[in-house]
Design a protein around this motif. Structure first.
Motif, PDB file in Angstrom:
ATOM      1  N   ILE A  77       0.839  -1.193   0.000  1.00  0.00           N
ATOM      2  CA  ILE A  77       0.000   0.000   0.000  1.00  0.00           C
ATOM      3  C   ILE A  77       0.878   1.249   0.000  1.00  0.00           C
ATOM      4  O   ILE A  77       0.556   2.244  -0.653  1.00  0.00           O
ATOM      5  CB  ILE A  77      -0.954  -0.009   1.205  1.00  0.00           C
ATOM      6  CG1 ILE A  77      -1.754  -1.315   1.250  1.00  0.00           C
ATOM      7  CG2 ILE A  77      -1.879   1.197   1.144  1.00  0.00           C
ATOM      8  CD1 ILE A  77      -2.526  -1.646  -0.007  1.00  0.00           C
ATOM      9  N   SER A  78       2.029   1.197   0.685  1.00  0.00           N
ATOM     10  CA  SER A  78       2.967   2.329   0.638  1.00  0.00           C
ATOM     11  C   SER A  78       3.490   2.539  -0.771  1.00  0.00           C
ATOM     12  O   SER A  78       3.647   3.682  -1.228  1.00  0.00           O
ATOM     13  CB  SER A  78       4.135   2.084   1.600  1.00  0.00           C
ATOM     14  OG  SER A  78       3.735   2.247   2.937  1.00  0.00           O
ATOM     15  N   ARG A  81       0.828   4.190  -2.733  1.00  0.00           N
ATOM     16  CA  ARG A  81       0.648   5.572  -2.273  1.00  0.00           C
ATOM     17  C   ARG A  81       1.689   6.514  -2.873  1.00  0.00           C
ATOM     18  O   ARG A  81       1.398   7.674  -3.161  1.00  0.00           O
ATOM     19  CB  ARG A  81       0.724   5.597  -0.751  1.00  0.00           C
ATOM     20  CG  ARG A  81       0.591   6.956  -0.097  1.00  0.00           C
ATOM     21  CD  ARG A  81       0.513   6.800   1.414  1.00  0.00           C
ATOM     22  NE  ARG A  81       0.502   8.070   2.095  1.00  0.00           N
ATOM     23  CZ  ARG A  81       1.549   8.585   2.737  1.00  0.00           C
ATOM     24  NH1 ARG A  81       2.691   7.926   2.783  1.00  0.00           N
ATOM     25  NH2 ARG A  81       1.445   9.748   3.351  1.00  0.00           N
ATOM     26  N   THR A  94      -3.882   6.161  -5.393  1.00  0.00           N
ATOM     27  CA  THR A  94      -2.992   6.767  -4.402  1.00  0.00           C
ATOM     28  C   THR A  94      -3.796   7.505  -3.337  1.00  0.00           C
ATOM     29  O   THR A  94      -3.407   7.549  -2.165  1.00  0.00           O
ATOM     30  CB  THR A  94      -1.991   7.722  -5.072  1.00  0.00           C
ATOM     31  OG1 THR A  94      -2.697   8.805  -5.714  1.00  0.00           O
ATOM     32  CG2 THR A  94      -1.169   7.003  -6.129  1.00  0.00           C
ATOM     33  N   ALA A  97      -4.965   4.815  -0.985  1.00  0.00           N
ATOM     34  CA  ALA A  97      -3.838   4.304  -0.201  1.00  0.00           C
ATOM     35  C   ALA A  97      -3.431   5.282   0.888  1.00  0.00           C
ATOM     36  O   ALA A  97      -2.961   4.870   1.960  1.00  0.00           O
ATOM     37  CB  ALA A  97      -2.654   4.016  -1.128  1.00  0.00           C
ATOM     38  N   PHE A 100      -5.327   4.604   4.028  1.00  0.00           N
ATOM     39  CA  PHE A 100      -5.264   3.201   4.441  1.00  0.00           C
ATOM     40  C   PHE A 100      -4.355   3.079   5.665  1.00  0.00           C
ATOM     41  O   PHE A 100      -3.140   3.242   5.574  1.00  0.00           O
ATOM     42  CB  PHE A 100      -4.688   2.376   3.281  1.00  0.00           C
ATOM     43  CG  PHE A 100      -4.716   0.880   3.468  1.00  0.00           C
ATOM     44  CD1 PHE A 100      -5.552   0.097   2.701  1.00  0.00           C
ATOM     45  CD2 PHE A 100      -3.875   0.250   4.376  1.00  0.00           C
ATOM     46  CE1 PHE A 100      -5.565  -1.283   2.838  1.00  0.00           C
ATOM     47  CE2 PHE A 100      -3.874  -1.115   4.537  1.00  0.00           C
ATOM     48  CZ  PHE A 100      -4.724  -1.888   3.765  1.00  0.00           C
ATOM     49  N   ARG A 106       0.838   0.094   6.234  1.00  0.00           N
ATOM     50  CA  ARG A 106       0.974   0.317   4.787  1.00  0.00           C
ATOM     51  C   ARG A 106       2.273  -0.270   4.246  1.00  0.00           C
ATOM     52  O   ARG A 106       2.322  -0.731   3.097  1.00  0.00           O
ATOM     53  CB  ARG A 106       0.917   1.819   4.471  1.00  0.00           C
ATOM     54  CG  ARG A 106      -0.454   2.427   4.536  1.00  0.00           C
ATOM     55  CD  ARG A 106      -0.505   3.792   3.879  1.00  0.00           C
ATOM     56  NE  ARG A 106       0.237   4.800   4.597  1.00  0.00           N
ATOM     57  CZ  ARG A 106      -0.310   5.831   5.244  1.00  0.00           C
ATOM     58  NH1 ARG A 106      -1.626   5.951   5.289  1.00  0.00           N
ATOM     59  NH2 ARG A 106       0.431   6.721   5.850  1.00  0.00           N
ATOM     60  N   VAL A 111      -1.587  -5.215  -1.840  1.00  0.00           N
ATOM     61  CA  VAL A 111      -2.864  -5.060  -2.527  1.00  0.00           C
ATOM     62  C   VAL A 111      -3.514  -6.419  -2.764  1.00  0.00           C
ATOM     63  O   VAL A 111      -4.734  -6.562  -2.672  1.00  0.00           O
ATOM     64  CB  VAL A 111      -2.687  -4.271  -3.837  1.00  0.00           C
ATOM     65  CG1 VAL A 111      -1.814  -5.015  -4.841  1.00  0.00           C
ATOM     66  CG2 VAL A 111      -4.043  -3.937  -4.456  1.00  0.00           C
ATOM     67  N   MET A 124      -8.833  -0.782  -0.785  1.00  0.00           N
ATOM     68  CA  MET A 124      -8.317  -0.710  -2.148  1.00  0.00           C
ATOM     69  C   MET A 124      -9.298  -1.285  -3.170  1.00  0.00           C
ATOM     70  O   MET A 124      -9.127  -1.087  -4.380  1.00  0.00           O
ATOM     71  CB  MET A 124      -6.982  -1.453  -2.254  1.00  0.00           C
ATOM     72  CG  MET A 124      -5.904  -0.915  -1.323  1.00  0.00           C
ATOM     73  SD  MET A 124      -5.687   0.885  -1.399  1.00  0.00           S
ATOM     74  CE  MET A 124      -5.196   1.122  -3.098  1.00  0.00           C
TER      75      MET A 124
END
Length: 281
Positions: A77-78, A81, A94, A97, A100, A106, A111, A124
């Motif tokens: 997720i990072s 983002r 983004t 994210a 999130f 993250r 995902v 997501m």
């Protein structure tokens, strides 16, 4: 009775992974941010075979593939983002994210894990529904594609067979004129599970908005598309009219996080705000 792990497997390729899980009851994990919570609470017991897929070569990354964007299942997720590619091509991802969890989660959460966990509140999933995403599933028999909108069958349940591994998510590169937005609501902006989430998207040309997508999270057994909301936006309904249609499309439950009435009110309010931000600004 607590089930014990009898074998721990760390495959290095997709082929090794699908061979390891073929015909077996296996628990797959990478970041483990959902799995650890579920196993410790007793909600989900470990199976005898535990498979760590985090070291599989080629299962991560964010890239273009012809006229599509590819998200590797291990993309964090990072990574989503901060992806320059996604900020340019699909900023709604983004944006989602960014809301999130926190940095620690993250940095580990993937995902693919967020999708396979199949929570109705998966952050997501809603933006990926807006993008007409498909998932790629691999097994010893080969690979198959499945539209994300058909992937979920209920809370925590999907059409992934137990001998399959989710390897990637693909979606078409949005065209010129594409606009989208995502909103979630929780007690705190990011760390809480969504009470509701809403996303809308469309492409504008000289004739107006077309290919409209609307999606909702945490208001049904699975994340859902709002087809009547989409039709109302294409017909040029007012923000208030569209928000009321969105409210009528969802069937939330009451639980410890919110009542069904409150969730419907939030859907109406957030949809109206998104309509203003995406289609009127």
């Amino acid at each position: 009775m607590e089930r014990k792990i009898e074998r721990y497997c760390v495959p290095g390729t997709v082929e090794e992974a699908v061979e390891a899980i073929a015909g077996k009851d296996a628990t797959l994990f990478a970041g483990g941010t959902d799995l650890m919570v579920q196993t410790r609470s007793g909600k989900r017991p470990f199976t005898p075979l535990l498979v760590n897929i985090s070291r599989i070569a080629g299962l991560g990354g964010i890239s273009t593939d012809g006229d599509r964007v590819r998200l590797g299942a291990l993309a964090t997720i990072s990574g989503i983002r901060t992806s320059a590619l996604l900020k340019e091509k699909a900023g709604v991802l983004t944006e989602a994210a960014d809301s999130f969890a926190g940095d620690q989660v993250r940095n580990k959460a993937t995902v693919g894990g967020n999708i396979c966990n199949a929570s109705p509140a998966g952050d997501m999933i809603v933006p990926l529904l807006l993008l007409d995403a498909e998932v790629e599933l691999a097994s010893t028999a080969g690979r198959r594609m499945l539209p994300l909108c058909n992937f979920f069958t209920g809370p925590g349940k999907t059409r992934r067979e137990r001998n399959e591994l989710l390897t990637a998510i693909y979606f078409p590169i949005p065209p010129v004129g594409f606009a989208a937005g995502f909103r979630k609501f929780g007690t705190r902006p990011a760390m809480d599970i969504s009470i509701v989430s809403v996303g809308v998207a469309a492409t504008r040309d000289d004739a107006g908005w077309k290919n409209v997508r609307a999606a909702f999270g945490a208001v049904a057994p699975t994340p859902i598309r709002g087809t009547r909301t989409e039709a109302a936006i294409e017909k040029g309904g007012t923000a208030g009219e569209i928000a009321r249609i969105a409210e009528s499309e969802v069937s939330p439950i009451s639980d410890v996080r919110a009542s069904a009435w409150y969730r419907k009110e939030l859907i109406r309010t957030l949809t109206e705000r998104l309509h203003h931000d995406v289609f009127e600004t």
